[in-house]
Motif scaffolding. Structure first.
Motif, PDB file in Angstrom:
ATOM      1  N   ALA C  72       0.835  -1.202   0.000  1.00 49.70           N
ATOM      2  CA  ALA C  72       0.000   0.000   0.000  1.00 49.70           C
ATOM      3  C   ALA C  72       0.867   1.247   0.000  1.00 49.70           C
ATOM      4  CB  ALA C  72      -0.924  -0.001   1.221  1.00 49.70           C
ATOM      5  N   ARG C  73       1.907   1.217   0.799  1.00 49.60           N
ATOM      6  CA  ARG C  73       2.779   2.380   0.864  1.00 49.60           C
ATOM      7  C   ARG C  73       3.516   2.606  -0.448  1.00 49.60           C
ATOM      8  NH1 ARG C  73       3.052   4.937   5.375  1.00 49.60           N
ATOM      9  NH2 ARG C  73       5.031   5.974   5.089  1.00 49.60           N
ATOM     10  N   CYS C  74       3.876   1.514  -1.127  1.00 49.30           N
ATOM     11  CA  CYS C  74       4.546   1.667  -2.421  1.00 49.30           C
ATOM     12  C   CYS C  74       3.604   2.295  -3.431  1.00 49.30           C
ATOM     13  CB  CYS C  74       5.048   0.310  -2.935  1.00 49.30           C
ATOM     14  SG  CYS C  74       6.585  -0.216  -2.171  1.00 49.30           S
ATOM     15  N   ILE C  75       2.348   1.839  -3.410  1.00 51.25           N
ATOM     16  CA  ILE C  75       1.367   2.367  -4.363  1.00 51.25           C
ATOM     17  C   ILE C  75       1.125   3.852  -4.115  1.00 51.25           C
ATOM     18  CG2 ILE C  75      -1.029   2.256  -5.086  1.00 51.25           C
ATOM     19  CD1 ILE C  75      -0.977  -0.714  -4.629  1.00 51.25           C
ATOM     20  N   TYR C  76       0.810   4.188  -2.870  1.00 54.57           N
ATOM     21  CA  TYR C  76       0.557   5.593  -2.568  1.00 54.57           C
ATOM     22  C   TYR C  76       1.835   6.417  -2.714  1.00 54.57           C
ATOM     23  CZ  TYR C  76      -4.189   4.892  -0.952  1.00 54.57           C
ATOM     24  OH  TYR C  76      -5.526   4.619  -0.892  1.00 54.57           O
ATOM     25  N   GLY C  77       2.947   5.780  -2.382  1.00 59.18           N
ATOM     26  CA  GLY C  77       4.213   6.484  -2.474  1.00 59.18           C
ATOM     27  C   GLY C  77       4.533   6.897  -3.891  1.00 59.18           C
ATOM     28  N   GLY C  78       4.029   6.124  -4.838  1.00 52.51           N
ATOM     29  CA  GLY C  78       4.268   6.433  -6.234  1.00 52.51           C
ATOM     30  C   GLY C  78       3.768   7.812  -6.599  1.00 52.51           C
ATOM     31  N   ARG C  79       2.639   8.166  -6.025  1.00 52.21           N
ATOM     32  CA  ARG C  79       2.065   9.479  -6.329  1.00 52.21           C
ATOM     33  C   ARG C  79       3.076  10.571  -6.086  1.00 52.21           C
ATOM     34  NH1 ARG C  79      -3.887   9.769  -3.601  1.00 52.21           N
ATOM     35  NH2 ARG C  79      -4.889   8.272  -4.990  1.00 52.21           N
ATOM     36  N   ALA C  80       3.529  10.621  -4.824  1.00 52.11           N
ATOM     37  CA  ALA C  80       4.455  11.690  -4.450  1.00 52.11           C
ATOM     38  C   ALA C  80       5.727  11.611  -5.277  1.00 52.11           C
ATOM     39  CB  ALA C  80       4.786  11.600  -2.965  1.00 52.11           C
ATOM     40  N   SER C  81       6.283  10.430  -5.392  1.00 46.00           N
ATOM     41  CA  SER C  81       7.580  10.311  -6.061  1.00 46.00           C
ATOM     42  C   SER C  81       7.509  10.582  -7.550  1.00 46.00           C
ATOM     43  CB  SER C  81       8.157   8.919  -5.819  1.00 46.00           C
ATOM     44  OG  SER C  81       8.411   8.748  -4.460  1.00 46.00           O
ATOM     45  N   LEU C  82       6.485  10.038  -8.221  1.00 45.59           N
ATOM     46  CA  LEU C  82       6.397  10.269  -9.660  1.00 45.59           C
ATOM     47  C   LEU C  82       6.164  11.748  -9.944  1.00 45.59           C
ATOM     48  CD1 LEU C  82       4.383   7.153 -10.819  1.00 45.59           C
ATOM     49  CD2 LEU C  82       6.780   7.683 -11.260  1.00 45.59           C
ATOM     50  N   LEU C  83       5.291  12.362  -9.137  1.00 47.94           N
ATOM     51  CA  LEU C  83       5.053  13.788  -9.295  1.00 47.94           C
ATOM     52  C   LEU C  83       6.349  14.571  -9.100  1.00 47.94           C
ATOM     53  CD1 LEU C  83       1.715  14.794  -7.577  1.00 47.94           C
ATOM     54  CD2 LEU C  83       2.475  15.379  -9.869  1.00 47.94           C
ATOM     55  N   VAL C  84       6.996  14.310  -7.974  1.00 46.26           N
ATOM     56  CA  VAL C  84       8.234  15.029  -7.684  1.00 46.26           C
ATOM     57  C   VAL C  84       9.259  14.768  -8.771  1.00 46.26           C
ATOM     58  CG1 VAL C  84      10.224  15.115  -6.147  1.00 46.26           C
ATOM     59  CG2 VAL C  84       7.951  15.166  -5.192  1.00 46.26           C
ATOM     60  N   GLY C  85       9.443  13.508  -9.135  1.00 48.37           N
ATOM     61  CA  GLY C  85      10.445  13.142 -10.127  1.00 48.37           C
ATOM     62  C   GLY C  85      10.230  13.855 -11.441  1.00 48.37           C
TER      63      GLY C  85
END
Lengths: 316, 521, 277
Positions: C72-85
Motif C-alpha cells: 500500500a505504501r509503495c502504491i501511494y508512495g508512487g504518487r508523491a515520487s512520480l510527481l516530484v520526479g
C-alpha cells in the motif's frame, strides 16, 4: 592575453559573490545559532557571553567584513564548535577526500571511455544492452544502500575487506589504505561511470552517423583507430562539461558515501558545520568549493577549444 | 537534619571499607594488571572540547571520563569514592559547608601532584565570570558563589552562601582541572591547551585525528589498577555501518538503540548490556498556545493516550522501556509515583474537551526527524488523538533547528513537542524543566507556586521534609498535566565478547569507569 | 514539419519495441498511482504486532517498522515520487535548456554573466540551501519540486551550453545568424534538435536524481512529511533495517529503477525523432 585576464577577474568576482550569498544563507536560517549549544542548567549570562565570544552580537554586515578582512590575509578564522582553526580542519580532511574522489573520477572515466565508446558504436548490441542496464542501475541505486550491502557482503560475511574507516588501528601503510578504499571507491566509481557512459555513448551514437566516419571506414581505417582517434575527440564534449563540474567534488566530497564508510573527508565536516550553523567553517569550505567550481568550469571551457577545432577558431 | 549527616557518614563508612583496595599505597598496585589490550569504542561525532568544565556534547563527555576523574560519584543515592579524587566528603549540620578530603599521592598525567590548590583553582574558575563556564550554576547557591578555602594540601573547605541540600549532586559533575596548566590563562574554554589535555583519569591523551579517532593510553600512576593498554574512540556517524563494523570486528563497543537491538543481538561475537539510562522521554505541552492553557484540554490529551501501548509501540518491547508517570526517574532521590495516572479513557477525554468548548482542535507536534523513537511516538500520538477529535500536524525537524526552537522561550511554532532529558539522581537539577523563564522549560509553565516549591526543596536539609516537598511537586505537575512523561528507557551497550568488565564500568546512566574494562581472552 | 514529427514518433515506436515497453510501464505506474485508492489497505495503519514482516499473502510486500502494509505504501508512495520526479525534472530541464542555450548561442557578456551565476550557485552548499529553504517554505510537493528543481538546473545548463557552443560553428547555424534569423527561432529550429540526445540523457538522470534527492531531504526531515509515503522517504527509512529487512529498500528501489528505465526508453524515441539521419 586580454581574455585570460578578463576571465580571471570574472573568477575573483564570482568567488566574492559566492561569499556574500553563502554568508547571507547561513544567517538567513531562522533561529539563534547559539541555542544549538545550550543544555539545561546553563545560565542566561553564560549564553549571552557565548553569543558574544562567537562574534554573533555584531551587526551582520560587520560580521561579514570582519570575516572578509581575515580571509584576505589568509586567516579563515576559528570554528565555532571546537574553536580550532578552520583552515587546519579543512587541510586535515582534504587528503582523504581527494584520494577517494580523485581515484573514483579517474577510474570512472577510464571505464566510461571503454564501455561508452564501444556500446555507442555497436548500438543495441549485446555489450550495449548489458552496459545500459548497468548504467540504469548505477543512476537509480541509492548510494547508501549499495554501500551498506557491500559492507555486509564483503566485510561482515566474507571477511575480505575492512568495513569502515580509512586506516586500520595503528596501520597507516599504503596497502592498508587501498584495502579500505576498495568499497567506497567501488560505490562512487559505479555512480560516476554510469553517468559518464550515458553521455559518451549518446555522443558516440551521434558521431558514428557522421560523414567522416563513413569516409574513414571506406578508406579501410581500423574500427578502433577511428573510434579512439576521431570519434572520441568529438564525443568528449559533454563529458568535458561533466568532468569539469565534478572537479568540485574533490573538495566537497561525497556526503553519503563518506558517512556510510566513516571516511574522514570534507563531506562529513561540511554536514556537521551546516547542522551546527558554524558559519566560519561553512564559509571556509564553501570558498574552497567555489575555487574548484570556478577552476573546473574554466578548465572545461578551455578544453572545448582543444577538443573541437571548430570552436577554437570561433569566439570563446 | 541529623538524618542527613547520618546517611552521609554511613555512606562514608561503607565506602571507606570498600575503598581500601584502591587506596594510597600505589606503586606496586598500579603496575599494569591483567591482559592489556585496546578497545575500539564508537562515537557519533568529533569531540568539541574535552576540558571537563567546558564539555557540552556527548562525545566529549565520554572521553572526559577516561581523561579525568570526578571528585566523587553518587551512585544509588550513596557517595561513591572508588574512581573519585576524594577520600571523603563531610557536610556540616545545615548543609552550608562541605569539606573535601583528597586521596594521598594523586598525580596529574604529567606527573605533577594533585593537591588542594587544584581544587581551589577549579572552584574559582567555575564561578569566574570572565571564564564563562557553561555549568557555572553548580558553583552558585542562591546567586552567591561558593568559596573554596584550602585547609591543607589534601583538604578543601567549600562554603555556601546558604543551605543547599542538592549541592553535592551538582558538585559531582564538576571535574578538577590542573592549576599548573591553566593558571593565568585568560580564556580557558578556547585555549589550545585543551587540545593536549592533562587530566587525572585512568587514561591519558595520546592522539587525535580529525574525523577518524581519538586515542588515549593507560595512565600508569592512576590510583587504581587500569587493565586496558588503550582506548580508541572511533568516529562513526552512521548507525547502520557502525552495526556492520561491530559484526565484522572493526568496532568493539557502541551504544545501540532499541531498533538496533534485534539486529545486533543476532551477532554471535557481541554481548548486549542493558542498563538504566536515566533518560526520561516526555511530551511537553506549550502553554504559549491559548488552547493548551486550559488544564482540561491538557488532561484530555493525557486521557486520550494509552501510555503502555505508546511505550510498547515506540520502544518495541516492554523490556526496553517502562511507562513513566513522574518527571523524575525512579532512581532520582525522592521519586514518587503521582497519584493521578490518567489511565486511558477516550470517553472522558472527549467529555473534557466538550466542557472546555474545544472539540475541534488542531495542534502541531514537533520532534527530531532523525530520531526513530520520536517518530514512532509521534505517529502513535497522532492516531490516538485523532480518535478524540484532535487533529495533529506532525512537524519533523532537523536536530539543530529543533534545539533552536525548543530553547527559544517565545517560540510558538510547536504546540506539543517530544523531547528527552537525562539529569541524574539529584532532584533539584530537574527544576529547569519547569521553572518559569528557564529555556529548558519547554512547556513554558509559569507557576509561581511551583517555582517556590522547587526553591524550598533545595534549601531544606531534612530528608523527610525534602521528600514531602518533592512529592508535592511531582503531584502538582501531574495534576496540572504540565508535562506528559512517556517512558524511562533503557540504554544498550553492545560490546565484543572478548572484553569483560562492562558491568563494573557502567556505574550508572552515562557515567563510566573505564579502568574496569579488560580483555578477557 | 509537424506531420513529420508525428510520423517519426510512430515510426520510432514501431521499430523500437523497448520504447513501447517504456511507454506502457510509465502509463502503468501513473495509473496505479492515480487509482491508488482502489487498493483496500490503509497505508498509514499502524500495528505494533506486525512489524517488519516478510512478504506473505496478507502483506504481499511485507510490512515496515511500524507495521504498515508495504505494498500500500509503495502504491501511494508512487504518487508523491512520480510527481516530484517528473515535475522537478521538467523544471530543471526547462530552466537548464533556456539558460544554457541562450548563454551558448549569444555568447559574449551574456554568456559570461550567466555562467558566473551558475558557478556561484554551484558552489553553495546544497545542504545549507535545503535547510534554509525548508525553514521558509511549508513542506509540500510544490515546494519540494521547487527546491529540487532549483538545485539541479545548473548541471543541465552547463551541458547544453557546451553543446550549443560546438554547434555554433556549424555552417547552417552561421548561415542562420547571417541571414538575420531571430535568436529564438534559430535556437529552436537548429540548436535544440541537435542536442536532444544529450538533453534526454541529462533529463533521465535528473528524474532519478530528483527522487533520490527527495530521499535525502526526508532523511533530514525536509521532504514529504510523514505519515505520507513516498519512495524517497521509504528508502531513507529503510537504511537502519538494511540487515533485518533488506526488502524495505528493495521494493521502492526497484520501482525507481523501473521509472528511470522506462523514461529512458521513451526518450530514445524522441532521439530518433530529432536525429538528423
Amino acid at each position: 592575453m586580454k581574455k585570460v585576464v578578463n576571465r580571471l577577474i570574472q573568477c575573483i568576482l564570482t568567488m566574492f559573490i559566492v561569499s556574500i550569498l553563502c554568508f547571507a544563507l547561513t544567517k538567513a536560517a531562522p533561529g539563534d545559532p547559539v541555542l544549538t549549544y545550550v543544555e539545561p542548567n546553563m545560565s542566561e549570562e553564560y549564553i549571552a557571553n557565548l553569543r558574544e565570544s562567537m562574534g554573533l552580537t555584531k551587526p551582520l554586515y560587520e560580521q561579514y567584513f570582519i570575516w572578509l578582512g581575515k580571509i584576505l590575509q589568509g586567516n579563515f578564522g576559528n570554528s565555532l564548535m571546537n574553536n580550532r582553526p578552520v583552515l587546519t580542519q579543512i587541510m586535515e580532511r582534504l587528503p582523504a577526500t581527494v584520494i577517494l574522489m580523485g581515484t573514483s573520477m579517474v577510474l570512472g572515466f577510464l571505464i566510461a571511455v571503454l564501455l561508452g565508446l564501444y556500446s555507442g558504436k555497436n548500438k543495441n548490441g549485446v555489450l550495449d544492452k548489458i552496459t545500459s542496464l548497468f548504467c540504469y542501475v548505477g543512476i537509480s541505486i541509492p548510494t547508501f544502500w549499495f554501500g551498506i550491502m557491500l559492507i555486509y557482503l564483503l566485510s561482515v560475511n566474507l571477511h575480505l575487506l575492512p568495513s569502515i574507516g580509512m586506516h586500520s588501528e595503528g596501520d597507516r601503510s599504503f596497502g592498508d589504505l587501498v584495502l579500505h578504499m576498495v568499497m567506497p571507491c567501488a560505490v562512487l566509481t559505479f555512480a560516476n561511470a554510469s553517468q559518464y557512459i550515458r553521455y559518451l555513448r549518446s555522443s558516440t551514437i551521434t558521431e558514428m552517423s557522421s560523414d567522416y566516419v563513413t569516409v574513414q571506414t571506406a578508406y579501410g581505417m581500423k574500427d578502433s583507430g577511428i573510434l579512439f582517434h576521431h570519434v572520441l575527440k568529438n564525443a568528449m564534449l559533454p563529458m568535458i562539461t561533466v568532468l569539469g563540474m565534478s572537479l568540485q567534488s574533490l573538495v566537497s566530497g561525497a556526503i553519503i558515501t563518506e558517512q556510510v564508510f566513516a571516511w574522514p573527508g570534507i563531506g562529513q565536516l561540511a554536514v556537521t558545520a551546516v547542522t551546527q550553523f558554524d558559519y566560519p567553517l561553512i564559509m571556509g569550505i564553501t570558498m574552497f568549493t567555489a575555487l574548484l567550481v570556478v577552476a573546473g568550469n574554466l578548465l572545461a571551457d578551455v578544453l572545448y577549444a582543444v577538443f573541437d577545432p571548430r570552436i577554437r577558431k570561433g569566439s570563446c | 537534619m541529623k538524618k542527613k549527616v547520618q546517611t552521609v557518614l554511613l555512606a562514608l563508612a561503607v565506602s571507606a571499607v570498600s575503598c581500601t583496595v584502591g587506596f594510597p599505597a600505589l606503586a606496586e598496585e598500579t603496575a599494569s594488571a591483567a591482559a592489556g589490550g585496546n578497545i575500539v569504542i564508537a562515537e557519533t561525532a568529533d569531540p568539541q572540547n574535552v576540558n571537563p568544565l567546558f564539555v557540552v556534547d556527548q562525545t566529549s563527555f565520554d572521553m572526559q571520563q577516561a581523561l579525568y576523574s570526578p571528585f566523587f560519584e553518587i551512585v544509588g543515592g550513596e557517595m561513591y569514592y572508588e574512581n573519585g579524587l576524594c577520600e571523603s566528603v563531610t557536610v556540616n549540620d545545615d548543609a552550608s559547608e562541605f569539606t573535601l578530603k583528597l586521596k594521598d599521592g594523586l598525580k596529574w598525567h604529567d606527573g605533577e601532584a594533585i593537591t588542594a590548590d587544584d581544587v581551589v583553582f577549579t572552584m574559582e574558575v567555575l564561578v569566574d565570570e570572565s571564564q564563562n563556564v557553561p555549568y557555572a550554576s553548580y558553583g552558585y547557591v542562591n546567586d552567591t558563589p561558593v568559596t573554596a578555602e584550602k585547609v591543607d594540601d589534601l583538604t578543601v573547605n567549600l562554603k555556601l552562601g546558604s543551605s543547599s541540600a542538592g549541592f553535592l549532586g551538582g558538585l559531582s559533575q564538576v571535574y578538577c582541572i590542573p592549576k599548573h596548566i591553566y593558571e593565568g590563562v585568560a580564556n580557558i574554554g578556547e585555549s589550545e591547551l585543551n587540545n593536549t589535555p592533562i587530566g587525572s583519569g585512568p587514561f591519558k591523551f595520546e592522539e587525535y585525528k580529525s574525523g577518524e579517532y581519538f586515542k588515549v593510553v593507560r595512565f600508569d600512576d592512576w590510583f587504581n589498577p587500569v587493565n586496558l593498554d588503550s582506548i580508541t574512540y572511533k568516529i562513526v556517524k552512521d548507525s547502520s555501518s557502525a552495526n556492520a563494523a561491530l559484526a565484522s570486528g572493526d568496532l568493539d563497543a557502541r551504544l545501540i538503540s532499541a531498533d538496533d537491538y534485534a539486529a545486533v543481538s543476532s551477532y554471535d561475537n557481541v554481548t548486549i548490556y542493558s542498563y538504566n539510562s536515566g533518560r526520561v522521554n516526555a511530551m511537553f505541552l506549550n502553554e504559549l498556545n491559548a488552547d493548551l492553557q486550559d488544564v482540561s484540554v491538557r488532561q484530555a490529551i493525557s486521557y486520550a493516550l494509552n501510555k503502555e501501548e505508546l511505550c510498547q509501540f515506540a520502544f518495541i518491547s516492554e523490556d526496553y522501556a517502562d511507562p513513566a508517570y513522574s518527571l523524575l526517574t525512579p532512581d532520582t532521590l525522592y521519586y514518587t509515583e503521582p497519584e493521578n495516572q490518567y489511565n486511558n479513557d477516550p470517553v472522558k477525554a472527549q467529555e473534557l474537551l466538550a466542557q472546555a468548548g474545544k472539540t475541534d482542535l488542531s495542534l502541531n507536534l514537533m520532534y527530531i526527524s532523525t530520531d526513530k523513537t520520536m517518530e514512532s511516538e509521534a505517529l502513535y500520538i497522532q492516531s490516538s488523538l485523532a480518535n478524540v477529535g484532535i487533529t495533529i500536524n506532525l512537524l519533523p525537524t532537523d536536530e539543530s533547528t529543533f534545539k533552536n526552537k525548543t530553547k527559544d522561550p517565545e517560540c510558538t511554532d510547536y504546540d506539543l513537542v517530544l523531547s528527552f532529558y537525562t539529569l541524574g539522581e539529584e532532584p533539584s537539577l530537574y527544576a529547569d524543566m519547569c521553572y518559569s523563564e528557564s529555556r529548558s522549560n519547554y512547556s513554558r509553565i509559569s507557576d509561581a507556586d511551583l517555582d517556590a516549591l522547587w526553591d524550598k526543596a533545595n534549601m531544606t536539609a531534612d530528608a523527610a521534609e525534602r521528600g514531602e516537598i518533592y512529592s508535592e511537586i511531582q503531584n502538582k505537575i501531574s495534576d496540572n498535566m504540565y508535562i506528559y512523561p512517556i517512558a524511562y528507557s533503557n540504554g544498550f551497550y553492545a560490546v565484543n565478547k572478548k572484553f569483560g568488565g562492562f558491568e563494573d564500568c557502567l556505574l550508572k546512566t552515562i557515567y563510566y569507569d573505564y579502568s574496569k574494562i579488560y580483555l578477557a581472552e | 514539419m509537424r506531420e513529420n514529427i508525428w510520423k517519426n514518433i510512430k515510426l520510432g515506436f514501431k521499430t523500437n519495441k523497448l520504447a513501447i515497453a517504456g511507454a506502457v510501464m510509465i502509463l502503468l505506474l501513473a495509473l496505479i498511482s492515480i487509482f491508488a485508492f482502489l487498493y483496500p489497505v490503509d497505508p498509514n495503519a499502524l500495528s505494533a504486532t506486525e512489524r517488519l514482516q516478510l512478504p506473505t499473502t496478507l502483506h504481499p510486500f511485507g510490512t515496515d517498522d511500524m507495521g504498515r502494509d508495504y505494498l500500500a505504501r509503495c502504491i501511494y508512495g508512487g504518487r508523491a515520487s512520480l510527481l516530484v520526479g517528473f515535475l522537478a525534472m521538467i523544471l530543471s530541464t526547462v530552466l537548464g535548456i533556456v539558460i544554457g542555450s541562450i548563454s551558448g548561442f549569444v555568447g559574449g557578456a551574456v554568456d559570461a554573466v550567466l555562467m558566473r551565476i551558475v558557478d556561484a550557485l554551484m558552489s553553495l552548499p546544497t545542504f545549507l540551501i535545503m535547510i534554509v529553504m525548508n525553514a521558509y517554505l511549508k513542506p509540500g510537493i510544490q515546494n519540494i519540486v521547487l527546491i529540487i528543481g532549483c538545485l539541479t538546473w545548473m548541471n543541465i545548463a552547463r551541458i547544453v551550453r557546451g553543446e550549443t557552443i560546438s554547434l555554433n560553428e556549424r555552417e547552417y547555424v552561421i548561415y542562420a545568424k547571417i541571414s538575420g534569423q531571430k535568436t529564438t527561432a534559430t535556437i529552436l529550429k537548429h540548436i535544440l534538435p541537435n542536442i536532444m540526445p544529450t538533453i534526454i540523457v541529462a533529463a533521465t538522470m535528473n528524474i532519478a536524481n530528483a527522487i533520490l534527492m527527495e530521499s535525502a531531504l526526508s532523511f533530514f526531515g525536509l521532504g514529504i512529511q510523514p505519515p505520507t509515503a513516498s519512495w524517497g522517504s521509504m528508502l531513507s527509512n529503510s537504511q537502519r533495517y538494511i540487515q533485518q529487512a533488506p526488502y524495505l529498500a528493495l521494493f521502492p528501489g526497484l520501482l525507481i529503477l523501473l521509472t528511470v528505465i522506462s523514461f529512458n526508453y521513451l526518450g530514445e524515441v524522441l532521439r530518433n525523432v530529432f536525429e538528423p539521419k
